[in-house]
Design a protein around this motif. Structure first.
Motif, PDB file in Angstrom:
ATOM      1  N   GLN A 168     -18.960 -61.705 -31.870  1.00  0.00           N
ATOM      2  CA  GLN A 168     -17.622 -62.065 -32.327  1.00  0.00           C
ATOM      3  C   GLN A 168     -17.780 -62.988 -33.525  1.00  0.00           C
ATOM      4  O   GLN A 168     -18.216 -64.133 -33.398  1.00  0.00           O
ATOM      5  N   VAL A 169     -17.417 -62.483 -34.701  1.00  0.00           N
ATOM      6  CA  VAL A 169     -17.707 -63.210 -35.939  1.00  0.00           C
ATOM      7  C   VAL A 169     -16.512 -63.982 -36.463  1.00  0.00           C
ATOM      8  O   VAL A 169     -16.644 -64.821 -37.361  1.00  0.00           O
ATOM      9  N   CYS A 170     -15.313 -63.693 -35.937  1.00  0.00           N
ATOM     10  CA  CYS A 170     -14.108 -64.401 -36.385  1.00  0.00           C
ATOM     11  C   CYS A 170     -13.109 -64.412 -35.244  1.00  0.00           C
ATOM     12  O   CYS A 170     -13.047 -63.464 -34.454  1.00  0.00           O
ATOM     13  N   HIS A 171     -12.330 -65.495 -35.151  1.00  0.00           N
ATOM     14  CA  HIS A 171     -11.349 -65.600 -34.068  1.00  0.00           C
ATOM     15  C   HIS A 171      -9.933 -65.292 -34.547  1.00  0.00           C
ATOM     16  O   HIS A 171      -9.153 -64.676 -33.827  1.00  0.00           O
ATOM     17  N   HIS A 172      -9.564 -65.748 -35.734  1.00  0.00           N
ATOM     18  CA  HIS A 172      -8.249 -65.449 -36.314  1.00  0.00           C
ATOM     19  C   HIS A 172      -8.451 -64.909 -37.727  1.00  0.00           C
ATOM     20  O   HIS A 172      -8.754 -65.669 -38.633  1.00  0.00           O
ATOM     21  N   PRO A 173      -8.291 -63.602 -37.912  1.00  0.00           N
ATOM     22  CA  PRO A 173      -7.994 -62.581 -36.900  1.00  0.00           C
ATOM     23  C   PRO A 173      -9.247 -62.248 -36.098  1.00  0.00           C
ATOM     24  O   PRO A 173     -10.365 -62.447 -36.594  1.00  0.00           O
ATOM     25  N   PRO A 174      -9.087 -61.716 -34.879  1.00  0.00           N
ATOM     26  CA  PRO A 174     -10.264 -61.356 -34.082  1.00  0.00           C
ATOM     27  C   PRO A 174     -11.075 -60.267 -34.777  1.00  0.00           C
ATOM     28  O   PRO A 174     -10.552 -59.201 -35.092  1.00  0.00           O
ATOM     29  N   MET A 175     -12.349 -60.548 -35.029  1.00  0.00           N
ATOM     30  CA  MET A 175     -13.230 -59.584 -35.677  1.00  0.00           C
ATOM     31  C   MET A 175     -14.572 -59.573 -34.972  1.00  0.00           C
ATOM     32  O   MET A 175     -15.097 -60.630 -34.589  1.00  0.00           O
ATOM     33  N   SER A 176     -15.123 -58.384 -34.827  1.00  0.00           N
ATOM     34  CA  SER A 176     -16.428 -58.210 -34.205  1.00  0.00           C
ATOM     35  C   SER A 176     -17.306 -57.399 -35.141  1.00  0.00           C
ATOM     36  O   SER A 176     -16.818 -56.589 -35.935  1.00  0.00           O
ATOM     37  N   ALA A 177     -18.608 -57.612 -35.031  1.00  0.00           N
ATOM     38  CA  ALA A 177     -19.571 -56.821 -35.787  1.00  0.00           C
ATOM     39  C   ALA A 177     -20.621 -56.312 -34.817  1.00  0.00           C
ATOM     40  O   ALA A 177     -20.937 -56.972 -33.814  1.00  0.00           O
ATOM     41  N   GLY A 178     -21.151 -55.123 -35.092  1.00  0.00           N
ATOM     42  CA  GLY A 178     -22.136 -54.545 -34.204  1.00  0.00           C
ATOM     43  C   GLY A 178     -23.226 -53.812 -34.961  1.00  0.00           C
ATOM     44  O   GLY A 178     -23.021 -53.343 -36.090  1.00  0.00           O
ATOM     45  N   HIS A 179     -24.389 -53.731 -34.304  1.00  0.00           N
ATOM     46  CA  HIS A 179     -25.528 -53.006 -34.878  1.00  0.00           C
ATOM     47  C   HIS A 179     -26.301 -52.366 -33.741  1.00  0.00           C
ATOM     48  O   HIS A 179     -26.542 -52.997 -32.709  1.00  0.00           O
ATOM     49  N   ALA A 180     -26.658 -51.105 -33.923  1.00  0.00           N
ATOM     50  CA  ALA A 180     -27.493 -50.403 -32.953  1.00  0.00           C
ATOM     51  C   ALA A 180     -28.528 -49.595 -33.709  1.00  0.00           C
ATOM     52  O   ALA A 180     -28.267 -49.125 -34.831  1.00  0.00           O
ATOM     53  N   GLU A 181     -29.677 -49.407 -33.078  1.00  0.00           N
ATOM     54  CA  GLU A 181     -30.749 -48.720 -33.792  1.00  0.00           C
ATOM     55  C   GLU A 181     -31.739 -48.128 -32.805  1.00  0.00           C
ATOM     56  O   GLU A 181     -32.027 -48.696 -31.755  1.00  0.00           O
ATOM     57  N   ASN A 182     -32.255 -46.956 -33.152  1.00  0.00           N
ATOM     58  CA  ASN A 182     -33.428 -46.404 -32.495  1.00  0.00           C
ATOM     59  C   ASN A 182     -34.249 -45.683 -33.558  1.00  0.00           C
ATOM     60  O   ASN A 182     -34.046 -45.903 -34.752  1.00  0.00           O
ATOM     61  N   GLU A 183     -35.160 -44.820 -33.166  1.00  0.00           N
ATOM     62  CA  GLU A 183     -36.031 -44.185 -34.152  1.00  0.00           C
ATOM     63  C   GLU A 183     -35.302 -43.178 -35.029  1.00  0.00           C
ATOM     64  O   GLU A 183     -35.797 -42.814 -36.106  1.00  0.00           O
ATOM     65  N   HIS A 184     -34.117 -42.742 -34.606  1.00  0.00           N
ATOM     66  CA  HIS A 184     -33.404 -41.690 -35.337  1.00  0.00           C
ATOM     67  C   HIS A 184     -32.243 -42.181 -36.187  1.00  0.00           C
ATOM     68  O   HIS A 184     -31.893 -41.542 -37.176  1.00  0.00           O
ATOM     69  N   PHE A 185     -31.601 -43.274 -35.804  1.00  0.00           N
ATOM     70  CA  PHE A 185     -30.399 -43.683 -36.529  1.00  0.00           C
ATOM     71  C   PHE A 185     -30.220 -45.193 -36.487  1.00  0.00           C
ATOM     72  O   PHE A 185     -30.788 -45.898 -35.652  1.00  0.00           O
ATOM     73  N   ALA A 186     -29.401 -45.674 -37.410  1.00  0.00           N
ATOM     74  CA  ALA A 186     -28.919 -47.057 -37.409  1.00  0.00           C
ATOM     75  C   ALA A 186     -27.398 -47.002 -37.496  1.00  0.00           C
ATOM     76  O   ALA A 186     -26.840 -46.242 -38.300  1.00  0.00           O
ATOM     77  N   TYR A 187     -26.755 -47.800 -36.660  1.00  0.00           N
ATOM     78  CA  TYR A 187     -25.288 -47.811 -36.557  1.00  0.00           C
ATOM     79  C   TYR A 187     -24.792 -49.204 -36.894  1.00  0.00           C
ATOM     80  O   TYR A 187     -25.313 -50.207 -36.370  1.00  0.00           O
ATOM     81  N   ASP A 188     -23.806 -49.287 -37.775  1.00  0.00           N
ATOM     82  CA  ASP A 188     -23.254 -50.584 -38.172  1.00  0.00           C
ATOM     83  C   ASP A 188     -21.737 -50.504 -38.195  1.00  0.00           C
ATOM     84  O   ASP A 188     -21.160 -49.552 -38.738  1.00  0.00           O
ATOM     85  N   ASP A 217     -33.630 -38.269 -43.206  1.00  0.00           N
ATOM     86  CA  ASP A 217     -33.285 -37.926 -44.588  1.00  0.00           C
ATOM     87  C   ASP A 217     -32.512 -39.023 -45.305  1.00  0.00           C
ATOM     88  O   ASP A 217     -32.134 -38.857 -46.464  1.00  0.00           O
ATOM     89  N   GLY A 218     -32.232 -40.123 -44.605  1.00  0.00           N
ATOM     90  CA  GLY A 218     -31.489 -41.207 -45.233  1.00  0.00           C
ATOM     91  C   GLY A 218     -30.014 -40.916 -45.417  1.00  0.00           C
ATOM     92  O   GLY A 218     -29.344 -41.578 -46.231  1.00  0.00           O
ATOM     93  N   VAL A 219     -29.487 -39.940 -44.693  1.00  0.00           N
ATOM     94  CA  VAL A 219     -28.079 -39.571 -44.801  1.00  0.00           C
ATOM     95  C   VAL A 219     -27.198 -40.683 -44.244  1.00  0.00           C
ATOM     96  O   VAL A 219     -27.467 -41.235 -43.177  1.00  0.00           O
ATOM     97  N   VAL A 220     -26.120 -41.015 -44.953  1.00  0.00           N
ATOM     98  CA  VAL A 220     -25.181 -42.052 -44.524  1.00  0.00           C
ATOM     99  C   VAL A 220     -23.839 -41.402 -44.211  1.00  0.00           C
ATOM    100  O   VAL A 220     -23.256 -40.705 -45.056  1.00  0.00           O
ATOM    101  N   LEU A 221     -23.339 -41.659 -43.004  1.00  0.00           N
ATOM    102  CA  LEU A 221     -22.066 -41.114 -42.557  1.00  0.00           C
ATOM    103  C   LEU A 221     -21.044 -42.228 -42.421  1.00  0.00           C
ATOM    104  O   LEU A 221     -21.360 -43.311 -41.923  1.00  0.00           O
ATOM    105  N   ASP A 222     -19.822 -41.950 -42.842  1.00  0.00           N
ATOM    106  CA  ASP A 222     -18.716 -42.906 -42.736  1.00  0.00           C
ATOM    107  C   ASP A 222     -17.659 -42.321 -41.803  1.00  0.00           C
ATOM    108  O   ASP A 222     -17.323 -41.147 -41.893  1.00  0.00           O
TER     109      ASP A 222
END
Length: 456
Positions: A168-188, A217-222
């Motif tokens: 939880q990176v901010c309270h007003h307004p409430p904001m969260s940040a996340g990161h996940a990773e394994n050998e195949h992908f990184a999620y932010d 392949d370094g592909v970035v998905l939004d």
């Protein structure tokens, strides 16, 4: 049938169906409104029609006296964003925080592994968009997760080789940040929900940025998800519906997926249904996708008109996993796994959501203790803010850095937080030390205010 309009999911194979369903649902919602005398009240039975609304209004989890009292309070907020401005009773909560709920997107992470390993650029989008859609089965739960305390974190290990962290990176307004990773992908992800209270329903707008990097392949998905509506908050049985477009764009190649979430109609008609296409960079349809976010998704190659190619057939790409029968909070097996200390890494941070006393008490069914603990945590958070203000200090997240980047979303601008890598360094150090057994982990006192001091 005519060719689908470029970049739109409303043409081709699904054209007539989509336009008809939207009008059908809108008529249903208009017809059921005005069931009760109070302004802003609307009761909708997703399994019935307009004649069922009055009976439906008497159902739900609230006792009559609690429901009427709560309505008197909440009607003052009609039209407002109530993300963090209203104190809610624990009886409508589930024993999970928003930081943990963010991790539910990792249940079917094997789809991202398949996307990373896939050579076909369009099937890669089928796998990745099915992953993004898969979490909606869990999101239909009608219990509210706890709002995280500023500085609170959630860590998950022991699932598909993934390391997951949210803060939880901010309270007003409430904001969260996340990161996940394994050998195949990184999620932010940077997430800042915006809401609009409408009386007996709540519109939830996902103001956020989600990026997935496929490592081979370094592909970035939004990803841009659709909004969600929570119906029958106070009167009637609460239920959740998502309608609108989910758009996943390959920022590297220009390919994209546009999936249309169909609105619920009378007697549950077309509830959960999702239809759309994978498009190439020239916005030509290549693969049609169809299914239900509550059950499964299928795909089939199509021609430039959006019609299935001769000699091909629908194939299933994702199917929802079995769920526990009659679970009190409608948890999936994975949701229970998220709450479990079995997915906690060594030397769990004292700021972890699992350790919250209100969450633990609710999990054990002690609403009185959960309510008292929730009030105590919220008061402590206010006291900590007063102390920071008195000293002229600003809160600085430990694991994510605020960037200078601001992105525009369909529902408002967003300040982007970036994973700074410090957690990976911390975890590498801890993992090389002796493990703490689960009994010791569970005895850690929840403390999101001092977690940043890694010297302890």
């Amino acid at each position: 049938m005519g060719s689908p309009e470029k970049g739109q999911s409303s043409g081709g194979f699904f054209a007539a169906m989509t336009s008809g369903l939207s009008a059908f649902s809108n008529a249903m919602h208009r017809s059921v409104s005005g069931v009760r005398a109070q302004d802003g009240m609307q009761v909708i039975n997703p399994e019935g029609g307009k004649e069922d609304a009055e009976e439906e209004a008497q159902r739900g989890r609230w006792k009559d006296e609690e429901r009427d009292s709560y309505w008197k309070l909440m009607q003052n907020y009609i039209g407002s964003d109530i993300t963090s401005m209203v104190t809610l009773p624990v009886l409508i909560f589930e024993p999970m925080t928003m930081l943990q709920k963010m991790a539910e997107l990792m249940e079917y992470s094997y789809l991202l592994d398949q996307a990373d390993k896939c050579d076909d650029p369009y099937m890669r989008m089928v796998y990745a968009s099915s992953w993004a859609l898969s979490v909606y089965y869990a999101y239909q739960r009608t219990w509210k997760p706890f709002n995280p305390i500023l500085g609170e974190t959630y860590e998950m290990a022991n699932h598909g080789g993934i390391t997951f962290l949210s803060e939880q990176v901010c309270h007003h307004p409430p904001m969260s940040a996340g990161h996940a990773e394994n050998e195949h992908f990184a999620y932010d992800v940077t997430s800042k929900l915006r809401t609009k209270f409408l009386g007996n329903s709540l519109d939830v707008y996902p103001v956020g940025r989600t990026r997935v990097t496929l490592k081979r392949d370094g592909v970035v998905l939004d990803l841009v998800p659709p909004p969600t509506k929570v119906n029958n908050l106070i009167f009637g049985r609460t239920w959740v519906d998502s309608s609108g477009e989910m758009i996943m764009t390959n920022l590297t190649t220009g390919d994209k997926v546009v999936l249309c979430f169909q609105p619920c109609g009378w007697f549950g008609a077309n509830r959960y249904e999702v239809d759309g296409y994978v498009y190439n960079a020239d916005e030509e349809p290549k693969i049609l996708m169809t299914g239900k976010w509550s059950e499964s998704m299928c795909y089939q190659p199509c021609d430039l008109e959006g019609e299935p190619l001769p000699g091909t057939e629908l194939k299933e790409v994702w199917h929802v996993a079995d769920v526990p029968p009659d679970d009190k909070f409608q948890f999936t097996h994975f949701a229970h796994k998220i709450n479990s200390f079995n997915t906690a890494p060594k030397k769990l941070l004292a700021s972890d959501s699992r350790l919250r006393p209100d969450r633990l008490a609710l999990e054990k069914g002690d609403l009185s203790k959960a309510g008292a603990a929730k009030s105590s945590l919220e008061e402590r958070q206010r006291a900590e803010k007063r102390n920071r203000d008195a000293k002229g200090d600003d809160f600085v997240p430990k694991w994510f850095d605020r960037t200078e980047e601001t992105v525009a979303t369909p529902w408002g601008d967003l300040e982007v937080y970036h994973y700074n890598g410090k957690y990976t360094e911390h975890r590498n150090t801890v993992d090389s030390s002796d493990a703490i057994v689960s009994e010791d982990v569970q005895s850690i006192e929840f403390n999101p205010w001092q977690y940043a001091d890694l010297s302890e």
